[in-house]
Scaffold this motif. Structure first.
Motif, short mmCIF file in Angstrom:
data_model
loop_
_atom_site.label_atom_id
_atom_site.label_comp_id
_atom_site.label_asym_id
_atom_site.label_seq_id
_atom_site.Cartn_x
_atom_site.Cartn_y
_atom_site.Cartn_z
N TYR A 201 0.77 -1.24 0.00
CA TYR A 201 0.00 0.00 0.00
C TYR A 201 0.81 1.30 0.00
N PRO A 202 1.94 1.40 0.70
CA PRO A 202 2.58 2.71 0.90
C PRO A 202 2.96 3.43 -0.40
N SER A 203 2.68 4.71 -0.43
CA SER A 203 3.16 5.63 -1.46
C SER A 203 3.03 7.04 -0.86
N TYR A 204 3.71 7.99 -1.44
CA TYR A 204 3.64 9.37 -0.91
C TYR A 204 2.19 9.86 -0.95
N ASP A 205 1.53 9.69 -2.09
CA ASP A 205 0.17 10.20 -2.23
C ASP A 205 -0.78 9.50 -1.28
N PHE A 206 -0.60 8.19 -1.10
CA PHE A 206 -1.48 7.42 -0.21
C PHE A 206 -1.36 7.93 1.23
N ILE A 207 -0.13 8.21 1.66
CA ILE A 207 0.09 8.74 3.00
C ILE A 207 -0.48 10.15 3.11
N HIS A 208 -0.32 10.93 2.06
CA HIS A 208 -0.86 12.30 2.05
C HIS A 208 -2.38 12.28 2.24
N GLN A 209 -3.05 11.31 1.63
CA GLN A 209 -4.51 11.20 1.78
C GLN A 209 -4.91 10.96 3.23
N HIS A 210 -4.07 10.24 3.98
CA HIS A 210 -4.35 10.01 5.40
C HIS A 210 -4.14 11.29 6.21
N LEU A 211 -3.07 12.00 5.91
CA LEU A 211 -2.83 13.25 6.63
C LEU A 211 -3.94 14.26 6.36
N LYS A 212 -4.41 14.29 5.14
CA LYS A 212 -5.49 15.19 4.74
C LYS A 212 -6.76 14.93 5.55
N ARG A 213 -6.97 13.65 5.91
CA ARG A 213 -8.16 13.26 6.66
C ARG A 213 -7.90 13.16 8.17
N ASN A 214 -6.68 13.53 8.58
CA ASN A 214 -6.29 13.46 10.00
C ASN A 214 -6.40 12.03 10.53
N LEU A 215 -5.92 11.08 9.74
CA LEU A 215 -5.96 9.67 10.13
C LEU A 215 -4.54 9.15 10.35
N ASP A 216 -4.36 8.37 11.41
CA ASP A 216 -3.06 7.77 11.70
C ASP A 216 -2.95 6.41 11.03
N TYR A 217 -1.71 5.99 10.79
CA TYR A 217 -1.47 4.77 10.04
C TYR A 217 -0.21 4.06 10.54
N LEU A 218 -0.13 2.79 10.23
CA LEU A 218 1.07 1.98 10.42
C LEU A 218 1.18 1.09 9.19
N MET A 219 2.29 1.22 8.45
CA MET A 219 2.45 0.49 7.19
C MET A 219 3.78 -0.25 7.17
N ARG A 220 3.75 -1.43 6.66
CA ARG A 220 5.01 -2.12 6.36
C ARG A 220 5.48 -1.63 5.00
N VAL A 221 6.78 -1.35 4.87
CA VAL A 221 7.31 -0.89 3.59
C VAL A 221 8.41 -1.82 3.11
#
Length: 438
Positions: A201-221
């Protein structure tokens, strides 16, 4: 504050099933369900919820016998096929939402959290569909290693790994990416949700979408994700807050950020043994509030969504569809998600009682999930059937039956994986360690 009871929540769902507003909103045309026929709107919903895995003719005989000895109330297979065309599959999303809203609202004693977070996991899988021209057109064709044509859909769910509820599920063409499907789930999330993802799942845009929605995440990269990740892995450090920028080849002309827009992320090194390393990326930057040593166990909780998919495919047998049209596929898919949440609600009420009974025993015991779904067959109809004061009896009956089928929890049990076990395509004599319950 007391926990909301399953009986209370089921009563809310039953009220919704028999409401005129539900029928009006989820009928395909305003001309449908205007007359009082044998196949009334709520009766059709109950029939579709009752694990339609056998021949429809047999399922109809069984269903009619549940609540009416009057043979005049019988309907034919053809009549059902025509009637289900008049119902939007999203009706089962609404029923699930009623259940989830009741569980997560004013019900704090029942909700399990991690450091104040609701712990969610998003993951995808593929589902094999019937081979029809309609489904080929919608989902496309795929081929296996023997060039056999298959019709498959990409499925994605967002799952509460501590409370074991599915918040949302969606299926689409396999050409639609996992990230795209995952983003549709985010509308079901809120502040103080922590969403766990696997390494696809991880990508810059994908993470940006979470920040935009004020959502926290944990991703394996992946170690090859970026130079920053490679440098961190080589450094041997356990945890580090770094800045991440869009990749050089990333198209940003239609984005809200520029190439100089930095996102702060925390990288965490997880030692797996035998020299293997995993790198996690998270928005939880504060190492005092969220110590590095907690993240290995935290990421492992993502396994709950994998367990759900095992139940969804092998115990609930979602791929054994009751029809061949896309509408039937979607109805079965969404109805199965709802049934899964119904089972979870009943089992969750038994947990405190099981903890008391487990004291002093060699192993802790849990409900046999496979058997519990089999016991819901027919009883789920009685649970929501339009008669007063029946819910209490059915729920209590199900609890007694569930408790009579327990299995031990054996900690630290590991089985060696054999990826090529069935590569010869020979069907094993004993295909699985449990018999079908539905």
């Amino acid at each position: 504050m007391k926990k909301k009871t399953a009986i209370f929540i089921f009563e809310k769902i039953k009220t919704e099933i028999y409401s005129n507003s539900l029928k009006i909103e989820f009928r395909v045309s305003k001309e449908h369900f205007t007359r009082n026929r044998k196949q009334r709107f709520p009766i059709l919903l109950l029939f579709m919820l009752n694990f339609l895995k056998k021949s429809l003719a047999l399922e109809i005989e069984n269903f009619i016998g549940l609540f009416s000895p009057n043979r005049d109330s019988k309907f034919t297979k053809s009549a059902f096929v025509q009637a289900r065309k008049k119902i939007k599959p999203e009706v089962f999303d609404r029923l699930s939402q009623v259940l989830l809203n009741e569980f997560y609202t004013d019900n704090e004693p029942a909700i399990k959290l991690w450091k104040g977070f609701r712990l969610l996991a998003i993951d995808g899988t593929r589902m094999t569909l019937p081979i029809t021209n309609e489904l080929k057109r919608i989902y496309g064709e795929t081929k296996n290693q023997h060039d056999t044509v298959l019709v498959q859909a990409r499925c994605s769910v967002i799952y509460d790994v501590l409370n074991k509820y599915v918040l949302d599920g969606i299926i689409g063409p396999t050409k639609r990416g996992e990230r795209d499907l995952a983003l549709t789930h985010l509308e079901h999330c809120k502040s103080k949700d922590l969403i766990i993802y696997d390494r696809g799942y991880p990508s810059y845009d994908f993470i940006h979408q979470h920040l935009k929605r004020n959502l926290d995440y944990l991703m394996r990269v992946k170690l090859s994700f970026s130079k920053v990740v490679k440098d961190f892995e080589k450094s041997g450090k356990k945890s580090l807050v770094v800045e991440m920028y869009p990749g050089k080849n990333t198209k940003i002309s239609d984005k809200e950020y520029t190439r100089n827009s930095a996102i702060k992320v925390r990288l965490i090194r997880i030692e797996l043994g035998k020299g293997n390393v995993e790198i996690l990326m998270t928005s939880l930057l504060n190492s005092k509030l969220y110590p590095t040593g907690q993240f290995k166990e935290l990421y492992f909780k993502r396994w709950g969504v994998e367990t759900f998919y095992d139940e969804f495919k092998n115990k609930l047998k979602v791929e054994h569809f009751s029809g061949y049209s896309n509408q039937s596929i979607l109805q079965d898919f969404k109805a199965t998600l709802f049934v899964s949440n119904v089972q979870t609600l009943i089992v969750s009420e038994l947990e405190d009682e099981l903890k008391e009974n487990n004291q002093g025993k060699k192993y802790d015991y849990k409900i046999n999930t496979n058997i519990s779904y089999g016991l819901l067959k027919n009883r789920i109809v009685a649970l929501f059937f339009d008669e007063k004061s029946t819910e209490t009896n059915i729920v209590e009956e199900l609890k007694v039956l569930f408790k009579s089928h327990l299995v031990p929890i054996r900690p630290d049990r590991k089985l060696e994986r054999k990826p090529g076990k069935y590569r010869a395509r020979i069907k094993p004599k004993i295909p699985k360690n449990q018999k079908d319950a539905i």
